[in-house]
Design an enzyme around this catalytic site. Structure first.
Site, PDB file in Angstrom:
ATOM      1  CB  CYS A 157       2.511  -2.756   8.924  1.00 23.05           C
ATOM      2  SG  CYS A 157       3.319  -3.954   7.870  1.00 23.05           S
ATOM      3  CE  LYS A 197     -11.226  -2.260  -1.442  1.00 25.54           C
ATOM      4  NZ  LYS A 197     -10.316  -1.166  -1.863  1.00 25.54           N
ATOM      5  CG  PHE A 253      -1.514   3.631   1.675  1.00 24.90           C
ATOM      6  CD1 PHE A 253      -0.183   4.015   1.509  1.00 24.90           C
ATOM      7  CD2 PHE A 253      -2.120   3.908   2.901  1.00 24.90           C
ATOM      8  CE1 PHE A 253       0.516   4.656   2.523  1.00 24.90           C
ATOM      9  CE2 PHE A 253      -1.429   4.547   3.922  1.00 24.90           C
ATOM     10  CZ  PHE A 253      -0.102   4.909   3.723  1.00 24.90           C
TER      11      PHE A 253
END
Ligand code: NAD
Length: 492
Positions: A283, A175, A151
């Site tokens: 991240c 995806k 996300f």
């Protein structure tokens, strides 16, 4: 009127998924439902993989310069639509406009680097490996690849992979995270506008069911996954069992080491950007500061807590703050906010000092947004839960080390090894840190050492379940089979 239900893009067509439920997509700043995302079934995902498989024979023989020509068109369209994509990312993710803009730019940069495939994809030849015998290495595409996204970078992360895959002659299924499906939907429209042949790029919306269908499919040659390490491990295990290529980039707890000779003023500002940009949900966000020595600990703690209290927390789409470089928006969801609050309580319970508490932040204009203020713990010991866990929010822990050796030990004993940075003017300390810190991405006076597109992106230890990282020259090895030919010809 309920907002639109998104469609899958399969074989060049926009398809309304059948028989699948859907989830609300929320703007985390306002709590408003901005779209509904379908949860595609395994069969529906299988149709996207089927389309990629059907497109592969034609695409693999399309000359590489022509494949890259379409990627150049995509780059052009990304540039033309930069502002729209930027706002879409901010709407679905809640990060600031400058952060979203940087995300689009990095996606663009990856597309342009992938356009170097006519050179990057070349093979090798060894003349005279043995008497009269030559060796040749050629690179060939493998078939459909799949990507399962997180996300926190809805648009950029898929670009670490798919432009390279397509340039190399593979076909693709993405995806996106079901929490942020809008920006990749817009990218699929741009790919259609660039006139890629149908089925070369496909988009499937959904949750773990669609993700598992990609991982399980015998028609998929390899999977690139980015998300939590828990899911990385599951995906890497299944890919090994089904003999698929896999690169899985996972969780992080990135450390910043402050040495006694560091430049205090710019270091604190740099730490603030690293820890609170994207509400601590990058991240490469840092969330643990290690101060070497009592003096550094006392000064960094005082200054960092003070500067944290001044971070501007706001609706990132508020025109009044749109041009501020450091604005902190909400975290992604009510669930994420609850988890972060639980972790703050865990820190209090295990005896760390809560030097700044962001739980009480009130946003009168955005009462349904998932906001939290900057939060800082001091007196943190290695191994405490708040140090061990990836909290993924605006929560920073400050630890003390007696020496550089001890600081490197704290970094290396952590379960995650994504990134780490050192602040120093001393080349000897810096050199030791870059060689000895067991993390995939190292910063020297850089709090967010995220590599540019031409260099590999990925961590070490439990932050990476792969041998080949994202983006950069090395990723070509993931997306091509290196076939080695040994040949000789007898004299007539
Ligand atoms: P997540 O693991 O919850 O979800 C990621 C994706 O996996 C989603 O598309 C989701 O639908 C799918 N998924 C969830 N459970 C699954 C299962 N059991 N099987 C198959 N697929 C499943 O991660 P997230 O919360 O969306 O992303 C945040 C995480 O990603 C953080 O841990 C962050 O550190 C990490 N991240 C790492 C990097 C890196 O470069 N190492 C980059 C970005 C994000």
């Amino acid at each position: 009127m309920p907002p639109d239900r998104l469609k899958n893009h399969i074989g060049g067509n926009w398809i309304d998924p059948e028989n699948s439920g859907c989830l609300d997509v929320e703007n985390p700043t306002t709590g408003e439902v901005i779209a509904r995302v379908p949860l595609s079934t395994a069969d529906e995902t299988g149709r996207a993989i089927g389309a990629a498989r059907s497109a592969f024979p034609g695409w693999r023989v399309t000359p590489v310069a022509r494949r890259c020509g379409l990627l150049f068109k995509l780059a052009d369209l990304l540039r033309k639509n930069e502002e729209q994509l930027t706002r879409l990312i901010t709407q679905e993710n809640g990060k600031s406009l400058p952060d979203s803009r940087a995300e689009v730019k990095r996606a663009l940069e990856n597309t342009e680097v992938a356009c170097g495939m006519p050179v990057l994809g070349q093979g090798d030849k060894l003349i005279g490996g043995a008497v009269g015998i030559d060796g040749e290495v050629i690179r060939l595409p493998l078939g459909p690849f799949g990507m399962i996204g997180p996300f926190n970078f809805p648009l950029m992360v898929p670009f670490w992979f798919f432009p390279y895959a397509l340039a190399a002659g593979n076909t693709y299924v993405v995806k996106p995270s079901e929490q942020v499906p809008l920006s990749m939907t817009r990218v699929a429209e741009l790919i259609e506008e660039a006139r890629f042949p149908p089925g070369v790029f496909n988009l499937v919306h959904g949750d773990r069911t669609a993700a598992e269908a990609i991982v399980e499919s015998p028609d998929v040659a390899g999977v690139s996954f980015v998300g939590t390490s828990r899911v990385c491990r599951l995906i890497a295990t299944r890919c090994a069992q089904t003999n698929k290529r896999c690169q899985a980039l996972g969780s992080a707890k990135n450390h910043l080491v402050a040495m006694p000779d560091a430049k205090m003023e710019p270091m604190i500002q740099n730490m603030i950007t690293s820890c609170y940009g994207c509400a601590g949900q990058r991240c490469m966000a840092s969330s643990a500061i290690v101060c070497v020595g009592d003096r550094v600990y006392d000064e960094v703690t005082r200054r960092f807590v003070e500067a944290s209290g001044e971070v501007l927390v706001a609706d990132p789409l508020d025109p009044a703050v749109a041009d501020e470089t450091m604005v902190m928006g909400p975290v992604i969801s009510a669930k994420a906010r609850r988890f972060i609050i639980e972790m703050i309580q865990a820190g209090i319970d295990e005896g760390a000092t809560l030097a700044l508490d962001g739980r009480g932040l009130v946003m009168p204009n955005r009462p349904r947004g998932h906001f939290l203020g900057p939060t800082v713990f001091t007196d943190v010991k290695p191994g405490m839960k708040i140090h061990n866990t990836e909290i993924f929010g605006p929560v920073v822990v400050i630890l003390k080390a007696g020496s550089l050796d001890e600081a490197i030990g704290i970094v290396n004993n952590h379960q995650y090894g994504n990134g780490a940075s050192i602040y120093t003017q001393n080349g000897h300390y810096a050199r030791r840190f870059k060689l000895e810190a067991e993390c995939g991405m190292i910063g020297i006076n850089i709090g967010i050492p995220a590599p540019v597109a031409s260099l590999p992106f990925g961590g070490m230890r439990n932050s990476l379940f792969a041998h080949i990282k994202g983006q950069g020259r090395a990723v070509i090895n993931f997306f091509t089979e290196q076939k080695t030919i040994t040949e000789r010809y007898w004299e007539e």
